[in-house]
Design an enzyme around this catalytic site. Structure first.
Site, short mmCIF file in Angstrom:
data_model
loop_
_atom_site.label_atom_id
_atom_site.label_comp_id
_atom_site.label_asym_id
_atom_site.label_seq_id
_atom_site.Cartn_x
_atom_site.Cartn_y
_atom_site.Cartn_z
NE ARG A 159 -14.59 7.06 5.52
CZ ARG A 159 -15.05 8.25 5.57
NH1 ARG A 159 -16.02 8.27 6.87
NH2 ARG A 159 -14.81 9.46 5.29
NE ARG A 190 -17.93 19.70 8.07
CZ ARG A 190 -17.92 18.41 7.90
NH1 ARG A 190 -19.28 17.89 7.90
NH2 ARG A 190 -17.04 17.57 7.71
CE LYS A 226 -19.07 14.16 11.38
NZ LYS A 226 -17.74 13.67 11.31
NE ARG A 259 -15.93 10.40 2.40
CZ ARG A 259 -16.32 11.10 3.61
NH1 ARG A 259 -17.33 10.45 4.32
NH2 ARG A 259 -15.81 12.26 3.85
NE ARG A 287 -12.27 14.91 5.52
CZ ARG A 287 -12.56 13.33 5.37
NH1 ARG A 287 -11.58 12.58 4.96
NH2 ARG A 287 -13.33 13.06 6.03
P1 AP5 Z 1 -17.44 7.31 10.05
O1 AP5 Z 1 -18.73 6.82 10.73
O2 AP5 Z 1 -17.39 7.12 8.54
O3 AP5 Z 1 -16.83 8.58 10.34
P2 AP5 Z 1 -17.69 10.02 10.12
O4 AP5 Z 1 -17.45 10.82 11.56
O5 AP5 Z 1 -18.85 10.03 9.42
O6 AP5 Z 1 -16.48 10.66 9.13
P3 AP5 Z 1 -16.64 11.64 7.76
O7 AP5 Z 1 -15.47 11.42 7.14
O8 AP5 Z 1 -17.76 11.11 7.04
O9 AP5 Z 1 -16.86 12.81 8.44
P4 AP5 Z 1 -16.57 14.28 7.68
O10 AP5 Z 1 -17.09 15.20 8.55
O11 AP5 Z 1 -14.98 14.52 7.38
O12 AP5 Z 1 -17.02 14.12 6.41
P5 AP5 Z 1 -18.49 14.42 5.52
O13 AP5 Z 1 -18.95 13.56 4.72
O14 AP5 Z 1 -19.17 15.02 6.71
O15 AP5 Z 1 -16.09 6.18 10.42
C1 AP5 Z 1 -14.84 6.42 9.91
C2 AP5 Z 1 -14.14 5.22 10.00
O16 AP5 Z 1 -13.99 4.71 11.36
C3 AP5 Z 1 -14.94 4.05 9.43
O17 AP5 Z 1 -14.16 3.33 8.57
C4 AP5 Z 1 -15.45 3.12 10.57
O18 AP5 Z 1 -15.64 1.81 10.09
C5 AP5 Z 1 -14.43 3.34 11.43
N1 AP5 Z 1 -15.22 3.67 12.85
C6 AP5 Z 1 -16.13 4.06 13.33
N2 AP5 Z 1 -16.52 3.81 14.60
C7 AP5 Z 1 -15.46 3.24 15.03
C8 AP5 Z 1 -14.98 2.96 16.33
N3 AP5 Z 1 -15.62 2.82 17.46
N4 AP5 Z 1 -13.73 2.08 16.46
C9 AP5 Z 1 -13.13 1.91 15.33
N5 AP5 Z 1 -13.33 2.24 13.88
C10 AP5 Z 1 -14.54 2.92 13.97
O19 AP5 Z 1 -17.93 15.65 4.70
C11 AP5 Z 1 -17.08 15.59 3.75
C12 AP5 Z 1 -16.78 17.12 3.11
O20 AP5 Z 1 -18.04 17.64 2.62
C13 AP5 Z 1 -16.20 18.12 4.11
O21 AP5 Z 1 -14.77 18.10 4.27
C14 AP5 Z 1 -16.76 19.48 3.22
O22 AP5 Z 1 -16.09 19.70 2.25
C15 AP5 Z 1 -18.04 19.04 3.05
N6 AP5 Z 1 -19.24 19.35 3.91
C16 AP5 Z 1 -19.93 18.39 4.61
N7 AP5 Z 1 -20.76 19.03 5.48
C17 AP5 Z 1 -20.53 20.35 5.38
C18 AP5 Z 1 -20.88 21.51 5.95
N8 AP5 Z 1 -21.92 21.44 6.84
N9 AP5 Z 1 -20.32 22.69 5.72
C19 AP5 Z 1 -19.47 23.11 4.71
N10 AP5 Z 1 -18.92 21.93 4.17
C20 AP5 Z 1 -19.38 20.55 4.36
MG MG Z 2 -19.63 10.43 7.53
#
Ligand code: AP5
Ligand code: MG
Ligand code: ZN
Length: 215
Positions: free
Chosen positions: A127, A88, A13, A162, A173
């Site tokens: 990552r 979410r 994402k 992270r 997660r």
């Molecule tokens: P990356 O692009 O970083 O993936 P992402 O989908 O952004 O993953 P996140 O870990 O950020 O998602 P998340 O939803 O768990 O975390 P968030 O910060 O939102 O890519 C990942 C890796 O893969 C990288 O190393 C990249 O280089 C690699 N990659 C990408 N594309 C690739 C490809 N095509 N091929 C190979 N490799 C590839 O949330 C964190 C925490 O915050 C949650 O757990 C929760 O506690 C809280 N939170 C956030 N939002 C909410 C909400 N709306 N409600 C409640 N709690 C929330």
């Molecule tokens: Mg992200």
């Protein structure tokens, strides 16, 4: 153009959002990034949020809904926005519909990025993320390494891992995603907004698929 990027942890994402910002000049709104900034600042909200984040659980709906309501009211969202990691839960999606209706706005596309679980674990445990909050570029030690180890190509800042990118928290997660977030696929399918894509392949190929949907 008002977009939602939906997908499990590590689906790409954030990676795709960064490319969409450059192409369409609309802001990325990542609730994860906003929460991590609050943790770093040590605010009351940040202290509470960290416990949920470190456990791989969701921060309570009312907290993130409040964050999104304030953020969408900013003038830079008028020409469009990319929601990354929000909504979410079904209550978050319903609250978003309400906030947007009050603004005479709506979602245009929900890009749902599908990647299988073992690939997600490999992606997240490898990552590395840029420390500079104005940049925040993501890398992967194998799939997308920076030119110089530990240093961001874009801004020269240090890279870090992270706190929630260890295998145990990643598994938690994933369970949270399956239980609380997956129902949104049906929610947006029913509204005719779902645009499913396969999230496996090169980062550029996936970006091309998304651009094809957006036109
Ligand atoms: P990356 O692009 O970083 O993936 P992402 O989908 O952004 O993953 P996140 O870990 O950020 O998602 P998340 O939803 O768990 O975390 P968030 O910060 O939102 O890519 C990942 C890796 O893969 C990288 O190393 C990249 O280089 C690699 N990659 C990408 N594309 C690739 C490809 N095509 N091929 C190979 N490799 C590839 O949330 C964190 C925490 O915050 C949650 O757990 C929760 O506690 C809280 N939170 C956030 N939002 C909410 C909400 N709306 N409600 C409640 N709690 C929330
Ligand atoms: Mg992200
Ligand atoms: Zn950087």
């Amino acid at each position: 153009m008002n977009l939602i990027l939906l997908g499990g942890p590590g689906a790409g994402k954030g990676t795709q959002a960064k490319k969409l910002i450059d192409k369409y000049q609309i802001p990325q709104i990542s609730t994860g990034d906003i929460l991590r900034a609050a943790v770093k600042e040590g605010t009351e909200m940040g202290r509470k949020a960290k416990e949920y984040m470190d456990a791989g659980k969701l921060v309570p709906d009312e907290v993130v809904i409040g964050i999104i309501r304030d953020r969408l009211a900013q003038p830079d969202c008028r020409k469009g926005f990319i929601l990354d990691g929000f909504p979410r839960t079904v209550p978050q999606a319903e609250a978003l519909d309400k906030v947007l209706a009050e603004m005479n706005s709506k979602i245009d596309h929900v890009i749902s990025i599908d990647v299988d679980e073992e690939e997600l674990v490999t992606r997240l445990t490898g990552r590395r993320t840029c420390k500079n909050p104005d940049c925040g570029q993501m890398y992967h030690i194998k799939f997308n390494p920076p030119k110089k180890e530990g240093v961001c190509d874009k801004c020269g800042s240090e890279l870090y891992q992270r706190d929630d990118d260890n295998e145990a928290t990643v598994r938690s997660r994933l369970a949270t995603y399956n239980q609380a977030t997956k129902p949104l696929i049906d929610y947006y399918q029913a509204k005719g907004l779902l645009r499913p894509i396969k999230g496996v392949g090169s980062i550029d190929d996936i970006f091309t698929q998304i651009c094809g949907i957006l036109g």
